[in-house]
Structure formats: structure tokens, C-alpha cells
Design a protein around this motif. Structure first.
Motif, PDB file in Angstrom:
ATOM      1  N   ASP A 454       0.779  -1.393  -0.055  1.00  0.00           N
ATOM      2  CA  ASP A 454      -0.067   0.181  -0.002  1.00  0.00           C
ATOM      3  C   ASP A 454       0.719   1.155   0.088  1.00  0.00           C
ATOM      4  OD1 ASP A 454      -2.299  -1.396   0.048  1.00  0.00           O
ATOM      5  OD2 ASP A 454      -2.672  -1.308   2.268  1.00  0.00           O
ATOM      6  N   THR A 458       0.963   4.086  -2.995  1.00  0.00           N
ATOM      7  CA  THR A 458       0.714   5.599  -2.893  1.00  0.00           C
ATOM      8  C   THR A 458       1.743   6.481  -3.240  1.00  0.00           C
ATOM      9  OG1 THR A 458      -0.499   4.644  -0.736  1.00  0.00           O
ATOM     10  CG2 THR A 458      -0.116   6.991  -1.114  1.00  0.00           C
ATOM     11  N   GLU A 461       1.690   7.460  -6.777  1.00  0.00           N
ATOM     12  CA  GLU A 461       0.874   8.348  -7.169  1.00  0.00           C
ATOM     13  C   GLU A 461       1.411   9.709  -7.445  1.00  0.00           C
ATOM     14  OE1 GLU A 461      -2.473   8.731  -4.629  1.00  0.00           O
ATOM     15  OE2 GLU A 461      -2.892   6.625  -4.620  1.00  0.00           O
ATOM     16  N   VAL A 506       1.818  10.355   1.582  1.00  0.00           N
ATOM     17  CA  VAL A 506       1.213   8.863   2.454  1.00  0.00           C
ATOM     18  C   VAL A 506       0.366   9.359   3.540  1.00  0.00           C
ATOM     19  CG1 VAL A 506       2.041   6.585   2.981  1.00  0.00           C
ATOM     20  CG2 VAL A 506       3.454   7.862   1.190  1.00  0.00           C
ATOM     21  N   ARG A 509      -3.016  10.448   2.224  1.00  0.00           N
ATOM     22  CA  ARG A 509      -3.733   9.262   1.391  1.00  0.00           C
ATOM     23  C   ARG A 509      -3.757   8.009   1.847  1.00  0.00           C
ATOM     24  NH1 ARG A 509      -6.439   9.551  -2.543  1.00  0.00           N
ATOM     25  NH2 ARG A 509      -5.464   7.958  -4.043  1.00  0.00           N
ATOM     26  N   LEU A 510      -3.074   7.759   2.834  1.00  0.00           N
ATOM     27  CA  LEU A 510      -2.883   6.627   3.494  1.00  0.00           C
ATOM     28  C   LEU A 510      -3.526   6.269   4.882  1.00  0.00           C
ATOM     29  CD1 LEU A 510      -2.758   3.239   2.618  1.00  0.00           C
ATOM     30  CD2 LEU A 510      -0.357   3.419   3.045  1.00  0.00           C
TER      31      LEU A 510
END
Ligand code: ATP
Ligand code: MG
Length: 548
Positions: A454, A458, A461, A506, A509-510
Motif C-alpha cells: 500500500d 501510494t 501516485e 502517504v 492518502r493512506l
């Protein structure tokens, strides 16, 4: 093209009916793999098995009929050399028609084909020849020197442009011409081996895996339902047949369905990839994520607005990052589906182009028909929806599962009725799974378990990131902190500002606990010869840094 419903197809899966559909021979009596992938289609002289694009020679197209005759000659050569049923025959050859002839001829003789990737050095070759007690090896002028350093090397057949020289090698072309072009295929049993594989060695020494004849059924189902291969398709799997992905699904799979496969002897570059797709009007593309990531990083090579004519694309071997999925849709103009597999098992978990099921971006999909794939907790109980566990195959309920255990004494990967993959996934509860990481790659930071997949997706991106490898670096207060090794695209500056931006990305977004507290920019990532990121090397590096 209308899709078949996934669930009923999966529930009512009938292995016997499938075997009748997929094979001409009878598994309960004995079959021959060359007969299945070649003879079946050879009565049509127009049907093309292989389109070959060479480096120093003109392009060639081989019909199934021509391939059948050449395979028969090679099987006769083997017989003359005293090589037969069950014996290992290795190919150390680039993607050329001769490679295909060696594979099919070996299978015709009832012998076992053993791939040797051409990027291997002599140590890797010696290890595999020795383990497998290989009876004969076929190579070419470029790779011949690697065998000089191999102790107790088996007899060598050489594809040579130089003719006979001081070596004792047999000359492939001369030998082939001298052999008859007929050879009665040797029947073998369903559990007899056809391939002698070795795993990729991503986490250490490669493990030996013998693939039995019954695996052809599993290959068939993958090609038919995940790749959605149609007779009129032109299919190119970029993967090298030196590895499972290439051998199972660039050679045996497509030929089993009578579809043309493609070999590009040139190394992988965006330019040669697009040239190949255009020239052969490829409809189905398959490649590892590292190949798609490279195409994406070199976006400018593909003219804006060009329609490549692709219908579908597939990926396997590593996580397929959502950013890559979007890019393929937008720029290559077709959907790309992820599938998960291992050398040991072939593909077991897939998004199927030909079956109707929801596709969750970033998920590796659902059980391949003929398999029941589950996630298990630490007590080997199947986990519930949205829970994390080790991916496993329920062997008792998987009629197409073919792995029989490692060939040479490595650790037993079975527990009760489950085959344990060593990979950690999230179970979505609808039968689909998302990959979190290899068991060894999971990072425990401040009590949270974080998978590298993950975080890496990310990071990707960000427009500056070409690829990254994420590991845990030992830390006295958190157990480990997340560290990302990042390769940037050429036109971007790898500096503190970029590092801060990536951390923020990160974190937003995560999640706040999964962001990399450390970022190091590197020129390249350590990879296996087949292109997989070796996180254990990065992990060791991070550990050494922490010790200093
Ligand atoms: P070794 O077992 O020698 O360490 P390896 O596991 O990389 O090497 P392979 O059999 O080539 O050898 O690869 C299988 C592994 O690749 C899987 O166990 C998984 O970790 C990874 N993999 C395969 N497909 C996917 C996918 N779609 N998404 C994420 N990971 C994948
Ligand atoms: Mg493995």
C-alpha cells in the motif's frame, strides 16, 4: 463480448468436463504435453504457433505443423542421446524458435523441461543442473561460456552460427537435420512431471518445484477465463520462459488453446514494446508490473492519442499498483487485470476478463475456477470479511491444484488441508483478496502491522516517483520505522522538498501510522533477474544503518 457469471461457474466447476474440453488425451490413461499444445492444432497448416522478432536474424513465423516436425526431430535427438521419460533437459536459450522446439521436443519424449534464465551466471546454473541431475543442456554461442565453469556439466547441444569448434558440443542444426521428423509422443501419467522449475529466489535460495502433467488444466483455465484468450487473438506475454510466468503462460498456455504466441528476442524497452504491439497487432498483452511501471515512467515514448488496438492486458508477479491500472486504461486503451500466482501453484487468484464479477481496484481478485483460495489466521482458521490473514489454498476443494511439495527437502508448506503461500492478504469477504505483502516483508511499527504494497502504491501516485521499495528499519521506540527507498523519474530533483512531499502524500492518502518517516533516494532497487523487488536486501541495508 459477454461474460459468464462467475459464481455459478465457480460453484458448479466440473474438472472432468473441463479435461474433456481442454485435452485430447485422457489424464486417467496417460497424456503427452507436446501432443496437447502442438499436434492438436498441426492439421491446419495455416495456424501460426509463434511469431518471432529477432535481434540479428529476420523475423520468423512458425506454424504448429512445422513446430510439430521440429519437436519430433529434437525428441529423436534426445532418444539417440539416451535421454527419455522423466529425465531433465535444460534450455539456456533466449526467446527464439529453437527454445520453443527444445521445450516441445523434450515434452514429446516424455522428458522434463528445465528452464535456465539467460541472465543467470554460472553459479546459478550449476546449482540448478546439480540439484536436478540434468541429463542434457541446450544453449547457444552467447551463453556457452557460462557452462565452462560448471562442474560435472551434462552433455551440451549448441545452437551455433560458428560451426564445430574445439568444444565437444553437439551442433543443434546438424543433429536436427539428421533426425527423422516423426516421433510417437511418449505418454505419461497425470502426476508425472513435465517441467522442473525453481522459484524466483526473492527471499533467498530458489526452491525446486516439479510441475506435473495435470497442471495443463490449470493453465487452460487461466488462459481461457482470466486472460480471455480467443482463437483469433494475438497474444504477447512479455515474460521470459526462463520463469514460471513466461513458461506456463507465454508458451504452454496459449499453445494449448491454439493461439499464436510471440517472442521478442530484444530486451524490454518502451520503444521495442510498442513496435512489437503495432507490428503484430497484439490484442492481449501480459507483463509483470515492473514492465508496466517502466512504460508509465517513459510515458512520452507513446504518442498521445495513438490507438494501439489492444483489447485486454494482464499482470502478475508483484502487486499491480492502482496508479498503473489507471495509466494502462488511459494510455494503452484497455483494461488491465491483476492475477496472483506462484511457481509452485501457477495462478490461483485472479481478476478474470471473461467472468462477470466486481473488480476492486488494487485487488488481485477471486479464486481461479478449480481452486478455493482462503485467508487463514495464526491458528489456521479462515478469517472473516475485512480481516488480514495468510493466503492459502484449500487443497481438498481445489481439483485443479497441482503442487505436490518441493523437490528437495525444503520446508513443508502444507498444514492440514491447506497449502500455505507465505503471503499476507486482506480478505474482502466477497471471495476477493488484496495483497498486503510477503509474510517476511510485513512491517510492525508502533504495534501496527503495515504491508509495503500500500505504501509503495501510494508513493507511485506522485508524478516524480518511478518506483520504490518499502521496509522496516529497527527503531528503539517504535520497534521499526517505515523507510522508503525511492527511484525518481529522470526529470525530477531528488531533494529534501520532494522527500517531505512524499511523506505528506502517504500521510494524507493512506494513514498517519503508515507514512515513511525516512526516505532515501536511490538510482535503482535490488531485483531478482525476473524483475521482482528484493525487499530483504533493503531490509538488511536499513538494519545496518540502524546499527551504526
Ligand atoms: P522465492 O519463493 O524463491 O522467494 P518468489 O516467491 O518470488 O521467490 P515466484 O514463485 O516467482 O517466486 O513468485 C511468487 C510470489 O510472487 C508470490 O508468493 C507473491 O509474493 C508474489 N506475487 C505473485 N503475484 C502477485 C500479485 N498479483 N500481487 C502481489 N504479489 C504477487
Ligand atoms: Mg515464493
Amino acid at each position: 463480448m459477454s461474460k459468464q457469471a462467475y459464481q455459478p461457474f465457480y460453484d458448479q466447476f466440473d474438472a472432468d468436463r473441463l479435461a474433456q474440453e481442454a485435452l485430447t488425451g485422457d489424464l486417467s490413461v496417460g497424456i503427452n504435453a507436446c501432443q496437447e499444445v502442438c499436434d492438436k492444432w498441426a492439421s491446419d497448416p495455416e495456424r501460426i504457433a509463434l511469431n518471432f522478432e529477432g535481434v540479428e536474424r529476420a523475423p520468423e513465423s512458425w506454424s504448429f505443423a512445422r513446430l510439430q516436425q521440429a519437436a519430433a526431430r529434437f525428441a529423436n535427438l534426445l532418444k539417440q542421446q539416451g535421454v527419455g521419460k522423466g529425465d531433465r533437459v535444460a534450455g539456456l536459450l533466449p526467446r527464439t524458435p529453437e527454445l520453443l522446439v527444445v521445450i516441445l521436443g523434450t515434452l514429446r519424449a516424455g522428458a522434463v523441461y528445465q528452464p535456465l534464465f539467460t541472465a543467470f551466471g554460472s553459479g546459478a546454473i550449476e546449482y540448478r543442473l546439480d540439484k536436478a541431475d540434468t541429463r542434457l543442456v541446450v544453449t547457444d554461442d552467447q551463453n556457452r561460456f557460462k557452462l565452462d565453469a560448471v562442474q560435472q556439466c551434462p552433455p551440451i547441444v549448441r545452437v551455433t552460427a560458428k560451426g564445430a569448434d574445439s568444444h565437444q558440443d553437439l551442433d543443434f542444426q546438424q543433429q536436427m537435420q539428421a533426425q527423422p521428423d516423426q516421433f510417437e509422443p511418449v505418454l505419461i501419467q497425470a502426476d508425472d512431471p513435465i517441467l522442473q522449475m525453481f522459484t524466483s529466489g526473492t527471499v533467498g535460495k530458489s526452491k525446486g518445484v516439479a510441475v506435473p502433467a495435470r497442471a495443463l488444466l490449470s493453465f487452460y483455465v487461466y488462459m481461457r477465463y482470466a486472460i480471455d484468450l480467443q482463437p483469433e487473438d494475438r497474444y504477447w506475454n512479455v515474460a521470459d520462459p526462463g520463469w514460471a510466468y513466461g513458461l506456463y503462460y507465454a508458451v504452454l498456455g496459449p499453445l494449448l488453446l491454439g493461439t499464436t504466441t510471440h517472442f521478442n528476442e530484444n530486451g524490454f524497452t518502451p520503444e521495442s514494446t510498442y513496435a512489437m504491439i503495432r507490428k503484430y497487432r497484439i490484442t492481449n498483452l501480459a507483463a509483470a508490473p515492473t514492465a508496466y511501471r517502466l512504460l508509465m515512467a517513459m510515458d512520452q515514448v507513446l504518442p498521445e492519442g495513438e490507438d494501439l488496438g489492444l483489447r485486454v492486458a494482464n499482470s502478475a508477479g508483484e502487486p499491480l499498483n492502482p496508479e498503473v491500472i489507471n495509466w494502462v486504461n488511459r494510455r494503452l486503451g484497455c483494461p488491465v487485470m491483476d492475477s496472483y500466482g506462484q511457481t509452485e501453484t501457477g495462478m490461483t487468484c485472479c481478476n478474470h476478463h471473461a467472468l462477470d464479477h466486481p473488480v476492486r481496484v488494487g485487488s488481485m481478485g477471486y479464486s481461479l475456477p478449480g481452486h478455493r483460495v482462503v485467508a487463514l489466521d495464526g491458528d489456521f482458521k479462515e478469517v472473516g470479511a475485512d480481516e488480514t490473514g495468510q493466503l492459502a489454498v484449500d487443497v481438498d476443494n481445489s481439483p485443479l491444484f497441482f503442487f505436490q511439495g518441493y523437490t528437495w527437502g525444503e520446508k513443508d508448506p502444507f498444514h492440514d488441508r491447506y497449502y500455505l503461500t507465505g503471503d499476507v492478504v486482506i480478505s474482502h469477504g466477497d471471495g476477493s483478496f488484496s495483497f498486503t505483502g510477503r509474510d517476511d516483508d510485513i512491517i510492525t511499527t508502533a504495534g501496527y502491522r503495515v504491508g509495503p504494497a500500500d505504501v509503495e502504491s501510494t508513493l507511485l501516485e506522485h508524478p516524480a516517483v518511478a518506483e520504490s521499495g518499502v521496509v522496516g528499519k529497527p527503531d528503539s521506540s517504535r520497534g521499526a520505522v517505515i523507510k522508503a527507498y525511492v527511484v525518481t523519474k529522470p526529470q525530477y530533483d531528488a531533494d529534501e522538498n520532494l522527500a517531505d512531499e512524499l511523506k505528506e502524500l502517504v500521510r494524507n492518502r493512506l494513514s498517519t501510522h503508515a507514512f515513511p518517516r525516512e526516505i532515501e533516494f536511490v538510482q535503482e532497487l535490488p531485483k531478482t533477474p525476473s524483475g521482482k523487488i528484493q525487499r530483504f536486501i533493503l531490509r538488511n541495508k536499513a538494519r545496518e544503518e540502524a546499527d551504526q
